[in-house]
Design a protein around this motif. Structure first.
Motif, PDB file in Angstrom:
ATOM      1  N   CYS A 241      -9.500  -2.180   5.890  1.00  0.00           N
ATOM      2  CA  CYS A 241      -9.257  -0.905   5.220  1.00  0.00           C
ATOM      3  C   CYS A 241     -10.434  -0.590   4.303  1.00  0.00           C
ATOM      4  O   CYS A 241     -10.812  -1.409   3.462  1.00  0.00           O
ATOM      5  CB  CYS A 241      -7.971  -0.978   4.416  1.00  0.00           C
ATOM      6  N   ARG A 243     -10.468   1.239   1.865  1.00  0.00           N
ATOM      7  CA  ARG A 243      -9.990   1.538   0.522  1.00  0.00           C
ATOM      8  C   ARG A 243      -9.589   0.259  -0.230  1.00  0.00           C
ATOM      9  O   ARG A 243     -10.004   0.038  -1.356  1.00  0.00           O
ATOM     10  CB  ARG A 243      -8.790   2.475   0.643  1.00  0.00           C
ATOM     11  N   CYS A 244      -8.774  -0.611   0.441  1.00  0.00           N
ATOM     12  CA  CYS A 244      -8.254  -1.782  -0.273  1.00  0.00           C
ATOM     13  C   CYS A 244      -8.731  -3.102   0.342  1.00  0.00           C
ATOM     14  O   CYS A 244      -8.454  -4.165  -0.199  1.00  0.00           O
ATOM     15  CB  CYS A 244      -6.729  -1.745  -0.323  1.00  0.00           C
ATOM     16  N   CYS A 261      -3.590   0.845   7.829  1.00  0.00           N
ATOM     17  CA  CYS A 261      -3.638  -0.157   6.770  1.00  0.00           C
ATOM     18  C   CYS A 261      -2.221  -0.437   6.299  1.00  0.00           C
ATOM     19  O   CYS A 261      -1.550   0.457   5.792  1.00  0.00           O
ATOM     20  CB  CYS A 261      -4.488   0.332   5.605  1.00  0.00           C
ATOM     21  N   ARG A 263      -1.141  -1.898   3.775  1.00  0.00           N
ATOM     22  CA  ARG A 263      -0.936  -1.739   2.342  1.00  0.00           C
ATOM     23  C   ARG A 263      -0.956  -0.254   1.921  1.00  0.00           C
ATOM     24  O   ARG A 263      -0.067   0.209   1.215  1.00  0.00           O
ATOM     25  CB  ARG A 263      -2.027  -2.507   1.607  1.00  0.00           C
ATOM     26  N   CYS A 264      -1.957   0.477   2.375  1.00  0.00           N
ATOM     27  CA  CYS A 264      -2.086   1.887   1.955  1.00  0.00           C
ATOM     28  C   CYS A 264      -1.112   2.803   2.684  1.00  0.00           C
ATOM     29  O   CYS A 264      -0.734   3.841   2.175  1.00  0.00           O
ATOM     30  CB  CYS A 264      -3.508   2.390   2.194  1.00  0.00           C
TER      31      CYS A 264
HETATM   32 ZN   LIG Z   1      -5.689  -0.119   2.480  1.00  0.00          ZN
END
Ligand SMILES: [Zn+2]
Length: 267
Positions: A241, A243-244, A261, A263-264
């Motif tokens: 990802c 982002r994270c 993702c 998580r996101c």
């Molecule tokens: Zn993420």
């Protein structure tokens, strides 16, 4: 696979290099790409004539012919359109070639032969016959229209976004990017999304496609030109990802491979 942004760039190739030029010769190297249309009928319609306007609807490119009718191009999985200035050069997998009297030729290439080159009498009739929904960039396809199209569906949101009868232009790659930017689970039922989730999704659809067009989708170095935070460059085995940093989840949905993702997007 060519989706709206790629076909938009093919439209620019055609508009910049082919409009208003007399087509001196039409070469059909593989007539299977014409479907039921005969090569003779195809050539007759184009030879000696000019393409005078280009328009795109979803993943289809159409060009009007000065003496009536339209040339229609669909790119399937591996199709592309190139302008080649040197008459002797022909890109690999060229299936149809339009040679101009003035200079160069327009080459429709397609390695896997999924796709179609054809003729239509009327653009609106063609779009209706193909059962295409509104183009994703259609100004009339505003948030209210988008919300109505998504409403009540039990199908997963990724499949709905990719359904050309709902909205034309989005395929497997850009649906993943749009859902990532909207932070939505591709498997969530479209009809269950909240007002604010739909709002984010509609905005992400416009933003992602617009950015891809602006950064030159369809060209070879395109992936490197994607903005920071885009999922696309990571959309591969072992991708993370942007982002994270979580490893991306890869799974099948509606027969297609989705990347998200966990998580996101809570997927
Ligand atoms: Zn993420």
């Amino acid at each position: 696979m060519p989706e709206l942004p790629d076909v938009e760039s093919f439209k620019r190739v055609l508009a910049t290099n082919a409009l208003g030029k007399t087509i001196e010769r039409v070469v059909v190297s593989d007539r299977r790409i014409l479907g039921e249309l005969t090569a003779a009928a195809f050539m007759r319609r184009l030879q000696g004539n000019k393409l005078v306007a280009a328009r795109r609807h979803g993943k289809h490119l159409l060009a009007s012919i000065d003496r009536g009718g339209w040339l229609t191009l669909h790119f399937g999985m591996t199709g592309a359109l190139q302008f080649v200035p040197e008459p002797e050069k022909e890109p690999p997998f060229t299936r149809v070639r339009l040679d101009f009297a003035a200079d160069g030729h327009l080459a429709y290439t397609n390695k896997r032969m999924i796709g179609r080159v054809g003729l239509a009498e009327d653009a609106a009739d063609f779009i209706a016959a193909e059962k295409l929904g509104p183009d994703a960039f259609d100004p009339h396809f505003d948030f209210d229209a988008f919300k109505a199209a998504m409403h009540g569906g039990k199908r997963d949101v990724k499949s709905v976004l990719m359904d050309q009868e709902v909205v034309a232009g989005i395929g497997n790659i850009y649906s993943d990017e749009i859902l990532f930017q909207a932070r939505l689970d591709p498997a969530a039922p479209a009809g269950m999304l909240s007002w604010s989730q739909l709002k984010k999704l509609h905005a992400a659809m416009r933003d992602v496609l617009k950015t891809a067009v602006a950064r030159g989708a369809g060209s070879e170095q395109f992936i490197e030109r994607m903005p920071e935070g885009a999922l696309l460059p990571q959309r591969k085995k072992g991708g993370h990802c942007p982002r994270c940093g979580s490893p991306l989840k890869i799974f099948k949905i509606g027969g297609r491979t989705a990347y998200c993702c966990p998580r996101c997007q809570n997927c």
